[in-house]
Design a protein around this motif. Structure first.
Motif, PDB file in Angstrom:
ATOM      1  N   SER A 245     -11.835 -30.376  34.799  1.00 29.58           N
ATOM      2  CA  SER A 245     -10.954 -30.026  35.735  1.00 29.58           C
ATOM      3  C   SER A 245     -11.322 -30.025  36.957  1.00 29.58           C
ATOM      4  N   GLY A 246     -12.641 -29.687  37.310  1.00 25.76           N
ATOM      5  CA  GLY A 246     -13.049 -29.648  38.896  1.00 25.76           C
ATOM      6  C   GLY A 246     -12.647 -28.109  39.386  1.00 25.76           C
ATOM      7  N   GLY A 247     -13.384 -27.832  40.482  1.00 30.44           N
ATOM      8  CA  GLY A 247     -12.996 -26.668  41.170  1.00 30.44           C
ATOM      9  C   GLY A 247     -13.708 -25.455  40.823  1.00 30.44           C
ATOM     10  N   THR A 248     -13.472 -24.239  41.261  1.00 28.16           N
ATOM     11  CA  THR A 248     -14.189 -23.157  40.932  1.00 28.16           C
ATOM     12  C   THR A 248     -13.527 -22.175  40.057  1.00 28.16           C
ATOM     13  N   LEU A 249     -12.165 -22.241  39.851  1.00 30.39           N
ATOM     14  CA  LEU A 249     -11.462 -21.178  38.985  1.00 30.39           C
ATOM     15  C   LEU A 249     -11.815 -20.950  37.560  1.00 30.39           C
ATOM     16  N   THR A 250     -12.340 -22.092  36.992  1.00 25.71           N
ATOM     17  CA  THR A 250     -12.851 -21.845  35.683  1.00 25.71           C
ATOM     18  C   THR A 250     -14.219 -22.183  35.434  1.00 25.71           C
ATOM     19  N   SER A 251     -14.862 -22.558  36.459  1.00 21.95           N
ATOM     20  CA  SER A 251     -16.451 -22.963  36.634  1.00 21.95           C
ATOM     21  C   SER A 251     -17.446 -22.331  36.198  1.00 21.95           C
ATOM     22  N   ALA A 252     -17.039 -21.100  35.983  1.00 20.15           N
ATOM     23  CA  ALA A 252     -18.083 -20.021  35.495  1.00 20.15           C
ATOM     24  C   ALA A 252     -18.612 -20.109  34.321  1.00 20.15           C
ATOM     25  N   LYS A 253     -17.780 -20.899  33.351  1.00 17.10           N
ATOM     26  CA  LYS A 253     -18.417 -21.186  31.802  1.00 17.10           C
ATOM     27  C   LYS A 253     -19.504 -22.105  31.949  1.00 17.10           C
ATOM     28  N   LEU A 254     -19.412 -22.841  32.869  1.00 20.02           N
ATOM     29  CA  LEU A 254     -20.553 -24.145  32.907  1.00 20.02           C
ATOM     30  C   LEU A 254     -21.617 -23.126  33.539  1.00 20.02           C
ATOM     31  N   THR A 255     -21.495 -22.448  34.424  1.00 21.37           N
ATOM     32  CA  THR A 255     -22.669 -21.548  34.972  1.00 21.37           C
ATOM     33  C   THR A 255     -23.414 -20.724  33.664  1.00 21.37           C
ATOM     34  N   ALA A 256     -22.520 -20.183  32.890  1.00 22.41           N
ATOM     35  CA  ALA A 256     -23.014 -19.435  31.673  1.00 22.41           C
ATOM     36  C   ALA A 256     -23.588 -20.055  30.484  1.00 22.41           C
TER      37      ALA A 256
END
Length: 239
Positions: free
Chosen positions: A193-204
Motif C-alpha cells: 500500500s505504501g505510505g506511513t499510516l500502516t507501515s509500523a507493522k513492517l518496522t515491527a
C-alpha cells in the motif's frame, strides 16, 4: 470543478490544500467503509455506474480535471477513470504514493496477487497476521491448516479461514502494538500500500525477524502521475 477520486490520506490532504486555495473540489468516495474519514469540501458517496456513468457525470458537471487518488489496489475505479477521462477529454492525474521497499534486516517475499500469496503461505508459517483487507479474505479461506489473525476496518463476510481471530481497527498503528501482535504469529501478509499510516507493522516485523509476504500492486492504465500531494496541487493549479 476538480473531481478527486479519494478514500486515501493523500486524497484528503489534496482536497484540503485545494479548498484552502479556493478551488472547487468534489471528493468521491466509493462507500466501501462504513464510517469513512471525510475530506474538507464537497463529498460524493457511492459509485458512478461504471465508465458510462462516470463519463456522463464529468460532462454534466463541467469537470475541469480528475485526480485519481484512490488506493493503489483500487483497480476498477482506476481503469474506469482512465477510460472516462479519455472519452470526455478531461485531464487526468494519478496521485500514487510510492510503494514500500525492503531495507536491511527485512525478510520479504513477493506475491503477484492474493491467490499467489495464498499459495506461498504454507511454506512460510502456520500462524499468519493477515492485513490485506476484508474483500480479499476469500482467497485464504481454503487454508484450513493455518491459523489467521485477521485485521480489518469493518466486519468481513464469509467465506473466512476456518481458524482465525478477528481484530477490527483503523490505522495509524503504533510500532509497539504491532510488535505485540506479530509476536503471536510466524508471518505477516500485507499489500504494498505504501505510505506511513500502516507501515509500523513492517518496522515491527523487521525488529522481530518475521518474514513478510508482500502482494505487488496491480498494473494501472498509463496516466500522468504525481508522487506527492504538493505535485498534485501544482498540476491542478496549472489546469
Amino acid at each position: 470543478m476538480i473531481l478527486i477520486l479519494g478514500g486515501t490520506g493523500e486524497a484528503r490532504k489534496l482536497a484540503e490544500e485545494l479548498v484552502t486555495r479556493e478551488v472547487r473540489v468534489v471528493s468521491s468516495l466509493a462507500g466501501r467503509v462504513a464510517r469513512p474519514r471525510l475530506p474538507i469540501g464537497e463529498v460524493r458517496l457511492g459509485g458512478f455506474g461504471g465508465v458510462d456513468g462516470l463519463a456522463a457525470w464529468l460532462r454534466e458537471n463541467d469537470v475541469k480535471a480528475v485526480v485519481d487518488a484512490t488506493h493503489p489496489f483500487a483497480e476498477r475505479i482506476g481503469a474506469n477513470a482512465a477510460e472516462a477521462a479519455g472519452r470526455t477529454g478531461t485531464p487526468l492525474l494519478r496521485l500514487a504514493r510510492p510503494g514500500w521497499q525492503p531495507g536491511p534486516g527485512d525478510v520479504w517475499h513477493w506475491a503477484d496477487d492474493l491467490a499467489d500469496a495464498a499459495r506461498q503461505l504454507p511454506g512460510l508459517g502456520e500462524r499468519v497476521f493477515l492485513t490485506t483487507g476484508r474483500q480479499g479474505l476469500p482467497a485464504f479461506a481454503h487454508l484450513h491448516d493455518l491459523w489467521f489473525l485477521i485485521r480489518c476496518v469493518d466486519p468481513p463476510g464469509p467465506p473466512l479461514p476456518r481458524h482465525h481471530e478477528l481484530i477490527l481497527a483503523r490505522g495509524p498503528y503504533e510500532t509497539d502494538a504491532e510488535r505485540a501482535l506479530l509476536s503471536r504469529v510466524d508471518v505477516l501478509v500485507t499489500k504494498d500500500s505504501g505510505g506511513t499510516l500502516t507501515s509500523a507493522k513492517l518496522t515491527a516485523a523487521r525488529e522481530l525477524g518475521k518474514p513478510v509476504l508482500v502482494v505487488r500492486r496491480p498494473p494501472r492504465p498509463a496516466a500522468e502521475t504525481a508522487g506527492t500531494v504538493a505535485e498534485a496541487v501544482e498540476w491542478v493549479l496549472n489546469r
